[in-house]
Scaffold this motif. Structure first.
Motif, PDB file in Angstrom:
ATOM      1  N   PRO A  29       0.817  -1.215   0.000  1.00 27.37           N
ATOM      2  CA  PRO A  29       0.000   0.000   0.000  1.00 27.37           C
ATOM      3  C   PRO A  29       0.850   1.265   0.000  1.00 27.37           C
ATOM      4  O   PRO A  29       2.036   1.232   0.308  1.00 27.37           O
ATOM      5  CB  PRO A  29      -0.795  -0.123   1.302  1.00 27.37           C
ATOM      6  N   GLU A  30       0.191   2.359  -0.358  1.00 30.39           N
ATOM      7  CA  GLU A  30       0.839   3.665  -0.294  1.00 30.39           C
ATOM      8  C   GLU A  30       1.242   3.988   1.142  1.00 30.39           C
ATOM      9  O   GLU A  30       0.595   3.526   2.080  1.00 30.39           O
ATOM     10  CB  GLU A  30      -0.185   4.692  -0.798  1.00 30.39           C
ATOM     11  N   ASN A  31       2.295   4.773   1.294  1.00 33.08           N
ATOM     12  CA  ASN A  31       2.738   5.262   2.601  1.00 33.08           C
ATOM     13  C   ASN A  31       2.988   4.106   3.573  1.00 33.08           C
ATOM     14  O   ASN A  31       2.387   4.009   4.637  1.00 33.08           O
ATOM     15  CB  ASN A  31       1.707   6.233   3.193  1.00 33.08           C
ATOM     16  N   ILE A  32       3.930   3.247   3.192  1.00 34.64           N
ATOM     17  CA  ILE A  32       4.129   1.994   3.906  1.00 34.64           C
ATOM     18  C   ILE A  32       4.755   2.154   5.295  1.00 34.64           C
ATOM     19  O   ILE A  32       4.670   1.271   6.114  1.00 34.64           O
ATOM     20  CB  ILE A  32       4.923   1.027   3.030  1.00 34.64           C
ATOM     21  N   GLY A  33       5.328   3.278   5.581  1.00 32.88           N
ATOM     22  CA  GLY A  33       5.856   3.483   6.934  1.00 32.88           C
ATOM     23  C   GLY A  33       7.370   3.394   6.998  1.00 32.88           C
ATOM     24  O   GLY A  33       7.990   2.637   6.256  1.00 32.88           O
ATOM     25  N   ARG A  34       7.952   4.181   7.882  1.00 35.07           N
ATOM     26  CA  ARG A  34       9.400   4.301   7.949  1.00 35.07           C
ATOM     27  C   ARG A  34      10.019   3.612   9.160  1.00 35.07           C
ATOM     28  O   ARG A  34      11.205   3.752   9.403  1.00 35.07           O
ATOM     29  CB  ARG A  34       9.807   5.783   7.982  1.00 35.07           C
ATOM     30  N   ALA A  35       9.203   2.885   9.928  1.00 36.33           N
ATOM     31  CA  ALA A  35       9.762   2.173  11.083  1.00 36.33           C
ATOM     32  C   ALA A  35      10.745   1.122  10.578  1.00 36.33           C
ATOM     33  O   ALA A  35      10.667   0.683   9.430  1.00 36.33           O
ATOM     34  CB  ALA A  35       8.648   1.533  11.893  1.00 36.33           C
ATOM     35  N   GLU A  36      11.669   0.691  11.447  1.00 41.09           N
ATOM     36  CA  GLU A  36      12.656  -0.310  11.023  1.00 41.09           C
ATOM     37  C   GLU A  36      11.965  -1.585  10.581  1.00 41.09           C
ATOM     38  O   GLU A  36      12.269  -2.145   9.542  1.00 41.09           O
ATOM     39  CB  GLU A  36      13.641  -0.593  12.164  1.00 41.09           C
ATOM     40  N   SER A  37      11.023  -2.070  11.391  1.00 43.95           N
ATOM     41  CA  SER A  37      10.253  -3.254  11.010  1.00 43.95           C
ATOM     42  C   SER A  37       8.800  -2.853  10.874  1.00 43.95           C
ATOM     43  O   SER A  37       8.215  -2.299  11.798  1.00 43.95           O
ATOM     44  CB  SER A  37      10.384  -4.344  12.069  1.00 43.95           C
ATOM     45  N   ILE A  38       8.238  -3.116   9.690  1.00 46.12           N
ATOM     46  CA  ILE A  38       6.835  -2.809   9.460  1.00 46.12           C
ATOM     47  C   ILE A  38       6.155  -4.129   9.115  1.00 46.12           C
ATOM     48  O   ILE A  38       6.821  -5.135   8.908  1.00 46.12           O
ATOM     49  CB  ILE A  38       6.674  -1.771   8.330  1.00 46.12           C
ATOM     50  N   GLY A  39       4.857  -4.146   9.050  1.00 47.36           N
ATOM     51  CA  GLY A  39       4.142  -5.393   8.801  1.00 47.36           C
ATOM     52  C   GLY A  39       4.563  -6.114   7.536  1.00 47.36           C
ATOM     53  O   GLY A  39       4.416  -7.324   7.419  1.00 47.36           O
ATOM     54  N   TYR A  40       5.107  -5.378   6.576  1.00 47.61           N
ATOM     55  CA  TYR A  40       5.421  -5.965   5.281  1.00 47.61           C
ATOM     56  C   TYR A  40       6.861  -6.438   5.152  1.00 47.61           C
ATOM     57  O   TYR A  40       7.179  -7.207   4.251  1.00 47.61           O
ATOM     58  CB  TYR A  40       5.115  -4.961   4.169  1.00 47.61           C
ATOM     59  N   GLY A  41       7.748  -5.941   5.992  1.00 47.28           N
ATOM     60  CA  GLY A  41       9.155  -6.299   5.845  1.00 47.28           C
ATOM     61  C   GLY A  41      10.020  -5.419   6.731  1.00 47.28           C
ATOM     62  O   GLY A  41       9.546  -4.845   7.710  1.00 47.28           O
ATOM     63  N   VAL A  42      11.282  -5.308   6.332  1.00 45.96           N
ATOM     64  CA  VAL A  42      12.279  -4.603   7.134  1.00 45.96           C
ATOM     65  C   VAL A  42      12.876  -3.481   6.281  1.00 45.96           C
ATOM     66  O   VAL A  42      13.307  -3.727   5.150  1.00 45.96           O
ATOM     67  CB  VAL A  42      13.395  -5.595   7.553  1.00 45.96           C
ATOM     68  N   ASN A  43      12.886  -2.267   6.803  1.00 44.20           N
ATOM     69  CA  ASN A  43      13.453  -1.136   6.066  1.00 44.20           C
ATOM     70  C   ASN A  43      14.960  -1.044   6.267  1.00 44.20           C
ATOM     71  O   ASN A  43      15.464  -1.186   7.385  1.00 44.20           O
ATOM     72  CB  ASN A  43      12.819   0.178   6.545  1.00 44.20           C
ATOM     73  N   GLY A  44      15.663  -0.781   5.170  1.00 44.45           N
ATOM     74  CA  GLY A  44      17.095  -0.508   5.242  1.00 44.45           C
ATOM     75  C   GLY A  44      17.359   0.987   5.218  1.00 44.45           C
ATOM     76  O   GLY A  44      16.432   1.809   5.296  1.00 44.45           O
ATOM     77  N   LEU A  45      18.628   1.330   5.101  1.00 41.31           N
ATOM     78  CA  LEU A  45      19.076   2.725   5.146  1.00 41.31           C
ATOM     79  C   LEU A  45      19.103   3.315   3.741  1.00 41.31           C
ATOM     80  O   LEU A  45      19.618   2.684   2.818  1.00 41.31           O
ATOM     81  CB  LEU A  45      20.485   2.746   5.744  1.00 41.31           C
ATOM     82  N   ASN A  46      18.560   4.513   3.569  1.00 43.83           N
ATOM     83  CA  ASN A  46      18.652   5.170   2.260  1.00 43.83           C
ATOM     84  C   ASN A  46      19.842   6.126   2.217  1.00 43.83           C
ATOM     85  O   ASN A  46      20.538   6.306   3.225  1.00 43.83           O
ATOM     86  CB  ASN A  46      17.328   5.879   1.916  1.00 43.83           C
ATOM     87  N   SER A  47      20.089   6.733   1.058  1.00 47.74           N
ATOM     88  CA  SER A  47      21.254   7.624   0.907  1.00 47.74           C
ATOM     89  C   SER A  47      21.083   8.959   1.619  1.00 47.74           C
ATOM     90  O   SER A  47      22.033   9.730   1.725  1.00 47.74           O
ATOM     91  CB  SER A  47      21.551   7.860  -0.578  1.00 47.74           C
ATOM     92  N   PHE A  48      19.879   9.240   2.131  1.00 49.13           N
ATOM     93  CA  PHE A  48      19.687  10.427   2.975  1.00 49.13           C
ATOM     94  C   PHE A  48      20.211  10.153   4.385  1.00 49.13           C
ATOM     95  O   PHE A  48      20.218  11.035   5.235  1.00 49.13           O
ATOM     96  CB  PHE A  48      18.196  10.805   3.069  1.00 49.13           C
ATOM     97  N   GLY A  49      20.567   8.882   4.641  1.00 47.94           N
ATOM     98  CA  GLY A  49      21.037   8.504   5.970  1.00 47.94           C
ATOM     99  C   GLY A  49      19.908   8.157   6.921  1.00 47.94           C
ATOM    100  O   GLY A  49      20.084   8.120   8.131  1.00 47.94           O
ATOM    101  N   ARG A  50      18.714   7.906   6.345  1.00 42.21           N
ATOM    102  CA  ARG A  50      17.552   7.577   7.170  1.00 42.21           C
ATOM    103  C   ARG A  50      17.033   6.190   6.795  1.00 42.21           C
ATOM    104  O   ARG A  50      17.259   5.714   5.688  1.00 42.21           O
ATOM    105  CB  ARG A  50      16.429   8.606   6.933  1.00 42.21           C
ATOM    106  N   VAL A  51      16.297   5.588   7.726  1.00 36.16           N
ATOM    107  CA  VAL A  51      15.677   4.297   7.473  1.00 36.16           C
ATOM    108  C   VAL A  51      14.313   4.537   6.813  1.00 36.16           C
ATOM    109  O   VAL A  51      13.595   5.466   7.177  1.00 36.16           O
ATOM    110  CB  VAL A  51      15.525   3.519   8.809  1.00 36.16           C
TER     111      VAL A  51
END
Length: 173
Positions: free
Chosen positions: A93-115
């Motif tokens: 879905p749109e706006n999936i969320g920026r938490a480290e672990s979200i219901g859909y998977g795990v976010n990594g680090l982007n080039s802005f230096g943020r997860v």
């Protein structure tokens, strides 16, 4: 500039033996067309909805890498989400969320230096940059530690990408 290859050399190691089979679509923008500002740093900066189909049946996990090959300092990574469980079809879905672990998977680090997701934000006055929403089907579980850098992730999936697909969006400011 926009003459850069779509996939920088970093990706050769993981895409060279994998077939291009996966279909990636977004209701937000058509392939090779403009990304609405809502999904960029000029708007709400939320991730667009993605519809993924033709996922191979032997897929164990899915990853998404969003990057700009036209960035002035080389490949700029906007989002990496891994450890996604495959379903057929798979809708994120749109706006999936920026938490480290979200219901859909795990976010990594982007080039802005943020997860998490960081939308297109090219230098003002540049011609349109290309944003590649790359989907990888993996034959391993990739629900690793959150916050991996894209380069670390690419190292880990060498030899494990069984198929891929992508959609390209354009954006200029």
């Amino acid at each position: 500039g926009p003459s850069a290859p779509l996939f920088p050399e970093t990706f050769n190691a993981i895409l060279s033996r994998a077939p291009l089979l996966i279909s990636v679509e977004s209701p937000a923008f058509a392939n090779n067309s403009s990304i609405p500002s809502k999904y960029t740093c000029d708007g709400l900066d939320v991730s667009p909805e993605l519809k993924i189909s033709n996922i191979p049946s032997n897929t164990i996990s899915i990853a998404i890498i969003v990057f700009d090959p036209d960035a002035p300092s080389g490949t700029f990574y906007h989002w990496i989400l891994y450890g996604i469980k495959p379903s057929q079809p798979l809708t994120l879905p749109e706006n999936i969320g920026r938490a480290e672990s979200i219901g859909y998977g795990v976010n990594g680090l982007n080039s802005f230096g943020r997860v998490g997701y960081g939308g297109p934000c090219p230098p003002k006055g540049d011609r349109p940059h290309r944003y590649i929403f790359l989907v990888l089907a993996l034959d391993i579980d990739s629900s690793w530690t959150p916050g991996l850098k894209p380069t670390e992730f690419i190292e880990r999936v060498k030899g494990h990408v069984i198929s891929y697909g992508y959609i390209v969006g354009l954006y200029s400011r």
